[in-house]
Design an enzyme around this catalytic site. Sequence first.
Site, PDB file in Angstrom:
ATOM      1  N   GLU A  83      54.183  35.630 -57.641  1.00  0.00           N
ATOM      2  CA  GLU A  83      55.633  35.376 -57.660  1.00  0.00           C
ATOM      3  C   GLU A  83      56.051  34.564 -58.886  1.00  0.00           C
ATOM      4  O   GLU A  83      55.575  33.441 -59.092  1.00  0.00           O
ATOM      5  CB  GLU A  83      56.057  34.637 -56.380  1.00  0.00           C
ATOM      6  CG  GLU A  83      57.560  34.501 -56.297  1.00  0.00           C
ATOM      7  CD  GLU A  83      58.072  33.988 -54.958  1.00  0.00           C
ATOM      8  OE1 GLU A  83      57.306  33.926 -53.984  1.00  0.00           O
ATOM      9  OE2 GLU A  83      59.269  33.638 -54.906  1.00  0.00           O
ATOM     10  N   LYS A 261      58.753  28.388 -46.214  1.00  0.00           N
ATOM     11  CA  LYS A 261      58.157  29.395 -47.107  1.00  0.00           C
ATOM     12  C   LYS A 261      58.131  28.841 -48.533  1.00  0.00           C
ATOM     13  O   LYS A 261      57.172  29.046 -49.279  1.00  0.00           O
ATOM     14  CB  LYS A 261      58.966  30.695 -47.029  1.00  0.00           C
ATOM     15  CG  LYS A 261      58.305  31.896 -47.694  1.00  0.00           C
ATOM     16  CD  LYS A 261      58.661  32.076 -49.150  1.00  0.00           C
ATOM     17  CE  LYS A 261      58.031  33.328 -49.732  1.00  0.00           C
ATOM     18  NZ  LYS A 261      58.248  33.454 -51.187  1.00  0.00           N
ATOM     19  N   ASP A 277      41.256  29.860 -46.950  1.00  0.00           N
ATOM     20  CA  ASP A 277      41.819  30.823 -46.004  1.00  0.00           C
ATOM     21  C   ASP A 277      43.324  30.576 -45.856  1.00  0.00           C
ATOM     22  O   ASP A 277      43.734  29.636 -45.174  1.00  0.00           O
ATOM     23  CB  ASP A 277      41.098  30.654 -44.657  1.00  0.00           C
ATOM     24  CG  ASP A 277      41.558  31.655 -43.609  1.00  0.00           C
ATOM     25  OD1 ASP A 277      42.665  32.204 -43.741  1.00  0.00           O
ATOM     26  OD2 ASP A 277      40.806  31.868 -42.638  1.00  0.00           O
ATOM     27  N   HIS A 375      64.705  32.441 -61.361  1.00  0.00           N
ATOM     28  CA  HIS A 375      63.960  33.548 -60.785  1.00  0.00           C
ATOM     29  C   HIS A 375      64.172  34.817 -61.588  1.00  0.00           C
ATOM     30  O   HIS A 375      63.232  35.514 -61.931  1.00  0.00           O
ATOM     31  CB  HIS A 375      64.493  33.793 -59.367  1.00  0.00           C
ATOM     32  CG  HIS A 375      63.411  33.801 -58.348  1.00  0.00           C
ATOM     33  ND1 HIS A 375      62.749  34.929 -58.015  1.00  0.00           N
ATOM     34  CD2 HIS A 375      62.889  32.822 -57.585  1.00  0.00           C
ATOM     35  CE1 HIS A 375      61.852  34.661 -57.093  1.00  0.00           C
ATOM     36  NE2 HIS A 375      61.920  33.369 -56.813  1.00  0.00           N
TER      37      HIS A 375
HETATM   38  P1  NAD Z   1      30.817  28.014 -43.326  1.00  0.00           P
HETATM   39  O1  NAD Z   1      30.170  28.247 -42.002  1.00  0.00           O
HETATM   40  O2  NAD Z   1      30.547  29.003 -44.399  1.00  0.00           O
HETATM   41  O3  NAD Z   1      30.418  26.567 -43.862  1.00  0.00           O
HETATM   42  C1  NAD Z   1      30.455  25.438 -43.056  1.00  0.00           C
HETATM   43  C2  NAD Z   1      29.059  24.890 -42.907  1.00  0.00           C
HETATM   44  O4  NAD Z   1      28.595  24.362 -44.132  1.00  0.00           O
HETATM   45  C3  NAD Z   1      28.998  23.743 -41.936  1.00  0.00           C
HETATM   46  O5  NAD Z   1      28.876  24.227 -40.623  1.00  0.00           O
HETATM   47  C4  NAD Z   1      27.790  22.953 -42.419  1.00  0.00           C
HETATM   48  O6  NAD Z   1      26.608  23.382 -41.753  1.00  0.00           O
HETATM   49  C5  NAD Z   1      27.654  23.339 -43.879  1.00  0.00           C
HETATM   50  N1  NAD Z   1      27.988  22.231 -44.826  1.00  0.00           N
HETATM   51  C6  NAD Z   1      27.315  21.947 -45.979  1.00  0.00           C
HETATM   52  N2  NAD Z   1      27.882  20.907 -46.606  1.00  0.00           N
HETATM   53  C7  NAD Z   1      28.934  20.515 -45.871  1.00  0.00           C
HETATM   54  C8  NAD Z   1      29.941  19.490 -46.005  1.00  0.00           C
HETATM   55  N3  NAD Z   1      29.935  18.650 -47.058  1.00  0.00           N
HETATM   56  N4  NAD Z   1      30.886  19.374 -45.056  1.00  0.00           N
HETATM   57  C9  NAD Z   1      30.906  20.207 -44.005  1.00  0.00           C
HETATM   58  N5  NAD Z   1      29.990  21.180 -43.795  1.00  0.00           N
HETATM   59  C10 NAD Z   1      29.005  21.352 -44.730  1.00  0.00           C
HETATM   60  O7  NAD Z   1      32.394  27.902 -43.251  1.00  0.00           O
HETATM   61  P2  NAD Z   1      33.417  27.228 -42.256  1.00  0.00           P
HETATM   62  O8  NAD Z   1      34.164  26.212 -43.031  1.00  0.00           O
HETATM   63  O9  NAD Z   1      32.795  26.827 -40.966  1.00  0.00           O
HETATM   64  O10 NAD Z   1      34.381  28.479 -41.958  1.00  0.00           O
HETATM   65  C11 NAD Z   1      35.348  28.899 -42.896  1.00  0.00           C
HETATM   66  C12 NAD Z   1      35.445  30.404 -42.881  1.00  0.00           C
HETATM   67  O11 NAD Z   1      35.748  30.874 -41.565  1.00  0.00           O
HETATM   68  C13 NAD Z   1      36.578  30.885 -43.761  1.00  0.00           C
HETATM   69  O12 NAD Z   1      36.079  31.910 -44.605  1.00  0.00           O
HETATM   70  C14 NAD Z   1      37.575  31.478 -42.772  1.00  0.00           C
HETATM   71  O13 NAD Z   1      38.292  32.516 -43.364  1.00  0.00           O
HETATM   72  C15 NAD Z   1      36.688  31.938 -41.661  1.00  0.00           C
HETATM   73  N6  NAD Z   1      37.267  32.149 -40.312  1.00  0.00           N
HETATM   74  C16 NAD Z   1      38.487  31.654 -39.955  1.00  0.00           C
HETATM   75  C17 NAD Z   1      38.951  31.826 -38.657  1.00  0.00           C
HETATM   76  C18 NAD Z   1      40.275  31.220 -38.267  1.00  0.00           C
HETATM   77  O14 NAD Z   1      40.814  30.430 -39.015  1.00  0.00           O
HETATM   78  N7  NAD Z   1      40.827  31.539 -37.107  1.00  0.00           N
HETATM   79  C19 NAD Z   1      38.179  32.541 -37.734  1.00  0.00           C
HETATM   80  C20 NAD Z   1      36.926  33.013 -38.132  1.00  0.00           C
HETATM   81  C21 NAD Z   1      36.455  32.798 -39.414  1.00  0.00           C
END
Ligand code: NAD
Length: 424
Positions: A83, A261, A277, A375
């Site tokens: 945008e 928005k 995300d 815009h």
């Molecule tokens: P992930 O599982 O890839 O990473 C998280 C993991 O990284 C933690 O569980 C931990 O074991 C590890 N880790 C390493 N260093 C860390 C630190 N400094 N702090 C925290 N954890 C650390 O990702 P996530 O963050 O659990 O999930 C994000 C993904 O899930 C996104 O891609 C999102 O799009 C997707 N997702 C979203 C939804 C929703 O929002 N409803 C549903 C399903 C999946």
Amino acid sequence: MSKSSEISGFYKLSPKERLAIVKDFAGLTDEEAALLEHQSALPLDLADHMVENVIGVFPEPLGIGVNFLINGKDYLIPMATEEPSVIAAASYAAKMVREGGGFKTKSSAPVMIGQIQVVKLPDPEYAKNQVLSRRVNIMKKANDQDPTLVSLGGGVIDLGTKIIETSMGQMLIVELFVDCRDAMGANAVNTMVEAVAPFIEEITGGKVYLRIISNLATRRLARATCTVPKEAVGGEEIVNGIAYASAFAQADPFRAATHNKGALNGIIAVILATGNDHRAIEAGAHGFAAFHHPYTSLSSWKKNPKGDLDGVIELPMAVGLVGGAVKTHPIAKIAMKILNVKSANEFAEVLAAVGLAQNLGALRALVSEGIQRGHMSLHARNIAINAGAKDKMIDLVAEQMIKEKRVRVDRAKEILEELSKNQQ
Ligand code: NAD
């Protein structure tokens, strides 16, 4: 010595010149800078591992929001957006805020909520007590799923229960509150709720269907405030106009949706640039805007006793420095380096500040010359490209359309033809 993000005339430079400044500010390597310039920095085989049915990659412009001063620290803000005017408006608003000392921010601990839905319960109260009496066991079972997160000081910190009335009868909802540290946390939380679900079925005698994170992250809020001197924002009339605009958005959901928005224009551009995300952020923002009251604005603006403008925004901010695509996408990694945030909390607070700036930029335009001037001048370039203009012709055709106040593809084609003839 720390470097300033206040870069006047940044917009007048060429992409190469801008990149040189960002490279120096963020300490990017030659390879990283080259990757940013390369138009397909996401290799197809990597893209193919990221999602399904890949046929290509979809590039978007990546720009830099300048002038951001947040809690006394200078930031350059990577923003990916299709945008026009978003990045310019954010930079302009950040400059106004800077004159009042910059943004001040705060955030709560990075706690997400995981939900387990238990149905077909003969006695929901009994089931609830069963869960509460096994609270420690359930939390331990959940934490056993993620030793890394626990070792970093995160993990399940509490458990809640609620019985809700639904069109299919009463349900028990068990909620795990999970400190996700520097992760957005959806995968981490979903793994935990799935792991404890069989035990919950066993002790309640009910049937578990859903086990999933909630994007209404009310325990993971980021807040930004600022005071903009009336001279910086354009005088008393503009301050009054913005206060009226804010009151309108607070009272009317139709206006609030567009007001929000506007703030999300900036936030989502950063979320995209950093591989986070954006659906999670949007769902959380809109859910929060309708939490406990009719849908309303996430930010508000008031004239303070000195006649200056006080602004505040607060919204859920489930973002990560690790996990998801953040550490996989080559450009997201560089964007994170440019942003230079040390924790998900700091990142969340920067995003709140960007949202407040974007909101201010939009309101400032709306209560003065209207949003279309800025815009349309940028949009005119898109129309010129659409009409077939290339290189220098793009600006020439756009300028002529703006002068004539006729920003349309048919007119762009005519102007292009006329200019091309004159050049022959
Ligand atoms: P992930 O599982 O890839 O990473 C998280 C993991 O990284 C933690 O569980 C931990 O074991 C590890 N880790 C390493 N260093 C860390 C630190 N400094 N702090 C925290 N954890 C650390 O990702 P996530 O963050 O659990 O999930 C994000 C993904 O899930 C996104 O891609 C999102 O799009 C997707 N997702 C979203 C939804 C929703 O929002 N409803 C549903 C399903 C999946």
